[in-house]
Design an enzyme around this catalytic site. Structure first.
Site, PDB file in Angstrom:
ATOM      1  N   ASN A 149      36.392  65.716 -76.517  1.00 55.08           N
ATOM      2  CA  ASN A 149      35.798  64.441 -76.945  1.00 55.08           C
ATOM      3  C   ASN A 149      36.328  63.899 -78.272  1.00 55.08           C
ATOM      4  O   ASN A 149      36.259  62.701 -78.508  1.00 55.08           O
ATOM      5  CB  ASN A 149      34.273  64.525 -76.958  1.00 55.08           C
ATOM      6  N   GLY A 225      32.342  73.155 -78.520  1.00 55.69           N
ATOM      7  CA  GLY A 225      32.216  72.886 -77.088  1.00 55.69           C
ATOM      8  C   GLY A 225      30.769  73.020 -76.664  1.00 55.69           C
ATOM      9  O   GLY A 225      29.854  72.793 -77.464  1.00 55.69           O
ATOM     10  N   GLU A 247      30.357  75.243 -82.978  1.00 53.90           N
ATOM     11  CA  GLU A 247      29.741  73.909 -83.038  1.00 53.90           C
ATOM     12  C   GLU A 247      29.472  73.504 -81.601  1.00 53.90           C
ATOM     13  O   GLU A 247      30.396  73.467 -80.787  1.00 53.90           O
ATOM     14  CB  GLU A 247      30.677  72.885 -83.693  1.00 53.90           C
ATOM     15  N   CYS A 281      28.790  64.803 -79.944  1.00 55.94           N
ATOM     16  CA  CYS A 281      27.682  65.753 -80.135  1.00 55.94           C
ATOM     17  C   CYS A 281      26.680  65.201 -81.135  1.00 55.94           C
ATOM     18  O   CYS A 281      25.547  65.666 -81.198  1.00 55.94           O
ATOM     19  CB  CYS A 281      28.197  67.130 -80.534  1.00 55.94           C
ATOM     20  N   GLU A 459      31.801  73.521 -91.074  1.00 51.80           N
ATOM     21  CA  GLU A 459      33.187  73.061 -91.027  1.00 51.80           C
ATOM     22  C   GLU A 459      33.339  71.896 -92.012  1.00 51.80           C
ATOM     23  O   GLU A 459      32.381  71.233 -92.350  1.00 51.80           O
ATOM     24  CB  GLU A 459      33.536  72.586 -89.617  1.00 51.80           C
TER      25      GLU A 459
HETATM   26  P1  ADP Z   1      33.127  70.710 -72.782  1.00 56.02           P
HETATM   27  O1  ADP Z   1      31.931  70.319 -72.026  1.00 56.02           O
HETATM   28  O2  ADP Z   1      33.292  70.032 -74.089  1.00 56.02           O
HETATM   29  O3  ADP Z   1      34.381  70.765 -71.960  1.00 56.02           O
HETATM   30  P2  ADP Z   1      33.335  73.581 -72.806  1.00 56.02           P
HETATM   31  O4  ADP Z   1      32.510  74.551 -73.567  1.00 56.02           O
HETATM   32  O5  ADP Z   1      33.417  73.719 -71.344  1.00 56.02           O
HETATM   33  O6  ADP Z   1      32.779  72.190 -73.245  1.00 56.02           O
HETATM   34  O7  ADP Z   1      34.812  73.577 -73.372  1.00 56.02           O
HETATM   35  C1  ADP Z   1      35.150  73.646 -74.738  1.00 56.02           C
HETATM   36  C2  ADP Z   1      36.414  74.463 -74.901  1.00 56.02           C
HETATM   37  O8  ADP Z   1      36.121  75.811 -74.516  1.00 56.02           O
HETATM   38  C3  ADP Z   1      37.554  74.010 -73.993  1.00 56.02           C
HETATM   39  O9  ADP Z   1      38.778  74.154 -74.676  1.00 56.02           O
HETATM   40  C4  ADP Z   1      37.449  74.969 -72.838  1.00 56.02           C
HETATM   41  O10 ADP Z   1      38.658  75.119 -72.125  1.00 56.02           O
HETATM   42  C5  ADP Z   1      37.061  76.251 -73.554  1.00 56.02           C
HETATM   43  N1  ADP Z   1      36.452  77.287 -72.696  1.00 56.02           N
HETATM   44  C6  ADP Z   1      35.800  77.124 -71.532  1.00 56.02           C
HETATM   45  N2  ADP Z   1      35.400  78.316 -71.034  1.00 56.02           N
HETATM   46  C7  ADP Z   1      35.790  79.266 -71.921  1.00 56.02           C
HETATM   47  C8  ADP Z   1      35.669  80.694 -71.994  1.00 56.02           C
HETATM   48  N3  ADP Z   1      35.058  81.405 -71.061  1.00 56.02           N
HETATM   49  N4  ADP Z   1      36.184  81.316 -73.066  1.00 56.02           N
HETATM   50  C9  ADP Z   1      36.781  80.610 -74.062  1.00 56.02           C
HETATM   51  N5  ADP Z   1      36.947  79.282 -74.032  1.00 56.02           N
HETATM   52  C10 ADP Z   1      36.457  78.599 -72.996  1.00 56.02           C
END
Ligand code: ADP
Length: 479
Positions: A149, A225, A247, A281, A459
């Site tokens: 985002n 995320g 975050e 967020c 941050e």
């Molecule tokens: P969003 O809804 O913003 O996509 P996510 O938490 O799914 O939120 O994704 C945020 C980041 O975390 C992305 O770069 C995604 O690829 C990464 N991500 C998703 N699953 C995992 C995981 N199991 N371990 C580490 N990073 C992850």
């Protein structure tokens, strides 16, 4: 179309079946092809970062300043072009994309200065003749996992402090927005980041992100995320005692009191709830409105929302771009249906829109007659959907504002100094806004929240040093 590669050990590597980066304003438009990595690339990137760390950690502040300053200069010089790429791949408006790119440039400039300013403390020991010196040292290899985002600003506010304080990085951007991540890495590479200091590995979170979390050579992870993934990061890092910072989401309240300036309150709500398609967020998703101003506020909001231009992010005049992808659109529509079923009354928007181009267009939705216990007001939607909660007085408003599992940002529109001061002091959020939208923050001060929104040190601003460094206390008895 050429495939944009990962950056590992100072070389571009294209491996595997690439990811097609598509434009959410125009699904037929492929923005670019980006390499999809595997666990092998993560292992290589971490190993090269580890090997580069001793030399990089010994660079002078001037060398780190020069690198970060040059990156900031290029980002600012190319803000139109990169802002366009951002709007094209993520769907926020061109103006928002340019603004975000400029912000990324300013963040690099700020942390260039922080590399020079990082100091310590020296004080006498409680024992005779001994001196105590407290200093900060880099952590080593830091994994950076970012969402789609804010595809250039969030990477900037993690990469810049990580490098400023002498760490090497492995950067894993979101699959939906690899274009800005690649462009930023390319700038860092050409600006002279030594081989191995900056590594980029693109691909699936469950593969690349997870491999970073699991790698014992990754000393720390900074993550932005969803809360579900945040929990995975926390569990995995805690399991092997790696430092981590999270975050995550928000369910940010905007309180509108009877004595608010109506125009200010409506502008705060429109901007906070719906700009950037509500995909922030810090978005205001709970509008907590006192009974005396409630009807006038709702009428003004509905009128203002009818005039909002929802269209192609790159088109002049667009105020709200598309939702980022089909999955997020389905989620937004499911929350809209759910809020209706729970007794909320939709007074504006909430409709799937057709435009010249085939994109994920949704008109911003406003519900009234909602309660704080409805799912709409408990869970983060991450779309242009807001619920109005009517309250009798300030005390009820504050109670409702704080009654949430999150605590990122909170706003209050009022002319009363007493209520403004009380709200600032008693809001259980990391950031508090008076007569300002809950979203939209400065780049030189801390960003972060409480409760389920954040974990670990803040941050941005000077406070970023808390995460990206470790403290050493040295005792010296001169002989
Ligand atoms: P969003 O809804 O913003 O996509 P996510 O938490 O799914 O939120 O994704 C945020 C980041 O975390 C992305 O770069 C995604 O690829 C990464 N991500 C998703 N699953 C995992 C995981 N199991 N371990 C580490 N990073 C992850």
């Amino acid at each position: 179309m050429d495939v944009h590669g990962h950056l590992i050990a100072g070389r571009w590597v294209t491996a595997g079946d690439p990811i097609e980066n598509r434009n959410p304003s125009d699904i037929d438009d492929v923005v670019g092809l980006y390499a999809r990595g595997g666990t092998g690339q993560v292992a290589e990137a971490v190993a090269t970062a580890r090997a580069a760390f001793p030399a990089w950690s010994r660079t002078t502040p001037q060398q780190r300043f020069d690198l970060l300053d040059a990156v900031g200069t290029e980002l600012l010089a190319r803000k139109q072009e990169l802002g366009r790429l951002l709007a094209r791949e993520e769907g926020k408006t061109l103006a928002e994309g340019i603004g975000e790119t400029a912000r990324a440039g300013q963040i690099f400039k700020f942390f260039a200065g922080e590399a020079l300013r990082l100091g310590g403390e020296s004080l006498p020991s409680v024992r005779p003749n001994i001196q105590v010196r407290i200093s900060r040292e880099p952590l080593g290899v830091v994994g950076l996992i970012t969402p789609w985002n804010f595809p250039i600003a969030i990477p900037a506010w993690k990469i810049a402090p990580a490098l400023a304080f002498g760490n090497c990085i492995v950067f894993k951007p979101a699959e939906l927005a690899p274009g800005c991540a690649w462009a930023l890495t390319d700038i860092l590479h050409r600006a002279g980041a030594p081989a191995g200091v900056v590594n980029l590995v693109m691909g699936k979170g469950s593969v690349i992100g997870q491999a970073l979390l699991d790698n014992p050579e990754v000393d720390a992870v900074s993550f932005t995320g969803s809360i579900d993934t945040g929990r995975v990061v926390a569990r995995t890092c805690a399991g092997r005692l790696a430092k981590f910072q999270l975050e995550m989401g928000g369910k940010n309240p905007l309180v509108v009191l009877d004595d608010a300036d109506l125009d200010t309150a409506v502008e705060c709500a429109i901007n906070g709830a719906f700009y950037s398609t509500g995909q922030r967020c810090t978005a205001s998703s709970r509008l907590i409105v006192q009974a005396g101003i409630h009807d006038a506020f709702v009428d003004a909001m509905a009128a203002r929302m009818k005039a909002l231009v929802v269209d192609d992010a790159l088109k002049e005049g667009t105020q709200i771009g598309p939702v980022v992808d089909q999955a997020q659109l389905d989620k937004d529509l499911a929350y809209i249906d759910g809020a209706r079923a729970d007794g909320g009354e939709l007074v504006a928007g909430g409709e799937r829109l057709n435009r010249d181009k085939n994109g994920y267009y949704l008109s911003p939705a406003l519900f009234v007659s909602t309660t704080n216990s409805m799912r709409l007001n408990r869970e983060e939607v991450f779309g242009p959907v807001a619920g109005v909660i009517k309250v009798a007085d300030y005390d009820e408003a504050l109670g409702v504002a704080n009654d949430t599992a999150f605590g990122l940002s909170a706003g209050c529109c009022t002319r009363s100094h007493k209520h403004a001061a009380h709200f600032q002091a008693n809001s259980q959020a990391g950031m508090v806004m008076i007569n300002l939208p809950t979203a939209g923050v400065d780049y030189h001060v801390p960003f972060g929240g409480r409760k389920g929104s954040s974990y670990g040190p803040r941050e941005q601003g000077r406070y970023a040093a808390e995460f990206y460094t470790t403290v050493k206390t040295a005792y010296d008895l001169p002989l």
